[in-house]
Design a protein around this motif. Structure first.
Motif, mmCIF file in Angstrom:
data_model
loop_
_atom_site.group_PDB
_atom_site.id
_atom_site.type_symbol
_atom_site.label_atom_id
_atom_site.label_comp_id
_atom_site.label_asym_id
_atom_site.label_seq_id
_atom_site.Cartn_x
_atom_site.Cartn_y
_atom_site.Cartn_z
ATOM 1 N N MET A 1 1.209 4.367 3.979
ATOM 2 C CA MET A 1 -0.182 4.105 3.606
ATOM 3 C C MET A 1 -0.256 2.838 2.739
ATOM 4 O O MET A 1 0.481 2.717 1.763
ATOM 5 N N ASN A 22 -11.325 2.326 3.887
ATOM 6 C CA ASN A 22 -10.936 3.742 3.891
ATOM 7 C C ASN A 22 -11.038 4.371 5.279
ATOM 8 O O ASN A 22 -10.435 5.415 5.536
ATOM 9 N N LEU A 23 -11.799 3.736 6.184
ATOM 10 C CA LEU A 23 -11.890 4.224 7.565
ATOM 11 C C LEU A 23 -10.607 3.940 8.349
ATOM 12 O O LEU A 23 -10.350 4.565 9.379
ATOM 13 N N GLU A 24 -9.824 2.981 7.875
ATOM 14 C CA GLU A 24 -8.567 2.632 8.557
ATOM 15 C C GLU A 24 -7.532 3.730 8.280
ATOM 16 O O GLU A 24 -7.339 4.130 7.128
ATOM 17 N N ALA A 25 -6.862 4.199 9.324
ATOM 18 C CA ALA A 25 -5.927 5.333 9.182
ATOM 19 C C ALA A 25 -4.754 5.024 8.255
ATOM 20 O O ALA A 25 -4.201 5.932 7.626
ATOM 21 N N ASP A 26 -4.393 3.739 8.152
ATOM 22 C CA ASP A 26 -3.197 3.383 7.365
ATOM 23 C C ASP A 26 -3.538 2.754 6.014
ATOM 24 O O ASP A 26 -2.682 2.161 5.356
ATOM 25 N N GLU A 28 -5.782 2.979 2.089
ATOM 26 C CA GLU A 28 -6.495 3.779 1.092
ATOM 27 C C GLU A 28 -6.876 2.881 -0.083
ATOM 28 O O GLU A 28 -6.017 2.202 -0.658
#
Length: 199
Positions: A1, A22-26, A28
């Motif tokens: 992450m 924050n919509l991106e899977a990788d 935060e």
């Protein structure tokens, strides 16, 4: 992450950037700052992989903060409205890994973050062109005179410091104003600073 801190003084844009990343899977977003000072505190607290910063913020600018993070593992990305050669030069000297413009498509930001995490740098194409058009026209001696002018020295003080006559210094100042295409010392200092030519 990929852990990210964002520093942006426009609250709406700060919220939008956070939501987007924050919509991106990788990715935060672990911290949001309203100025460069807050950004430095959050970087020290959360030790993120990336810090995205605007340039013109209150208390401490993004470039000032980036210069303080030069020895930190956190990679700095400048995200700004300003495609100015002087800003870009300062950013490169501060080892900023990315310099992107706010009018770029939003998906470019996430892609750029991944590229930077892979160890590469990402600069907006407009800035690369600007950097090549940003050569300082002054000789080394003229730069010395310019530095002293910016320190508020008078013609006679500059002459004394550089072991020159007052007339020679006046000639240098005249040439400097001519080369910079400005009308007086104040404009010369302003242009020199905007171009990022002061050491």
């Amino acid at each position: 992450m990929i852990r990210i801190v964002i520093a942006e003084d426009q609250r709406m844009l700060l919220g939008a950037l956070s939501s987007l990343l924050n919509l991106e899977a990788d990715m935060e977003v672990v911290g949001e700052a309203r100025n460069g000072e807050e950004a430095l505190s959050l970087v020290r607290e959360f030790n993120p992989d990336i810090c995205i910063m605007d340039i013109e913020m209150p208390i401490k600018s993004g470039l000032d903060a980036a210069e303080e993070l030069i020895d930190q593992p956190c990679k700095v990305i400048i995200l700004t409205t300003f495609a100015r050669a002087g800003y870009f030069e300062r950013a490169r000297n501060a080892d900023v890994r990315g310099y992107l413009l706010k009018d770029s498509p939003s998906e470019e930001l996430a892609n750029s973050i991944r590229v930077i995490m892979d160890g590469r740098r990402v600069y907006a194409p407009e800035l690369v062109d600007l950097a090549f058009d940003n050569k300082n026209p002054l000789t080394n001696r003229e730069k010395q005179v310019m530095e002293l002018i910016s320190n508020g020295k008078s013609t006679s003080e500059i002459a004394k410091e550089l072991s020159l006559t007052n007339g020679t210094v006046r000639n240098y100042i005249s040439v400097i104003l001519d080369k910079l295409q400005v009308g007086n010392r104040i404009e010369a200092i302003s242009k020199f600073r905007e171009k990022g030519w002061f050491k």
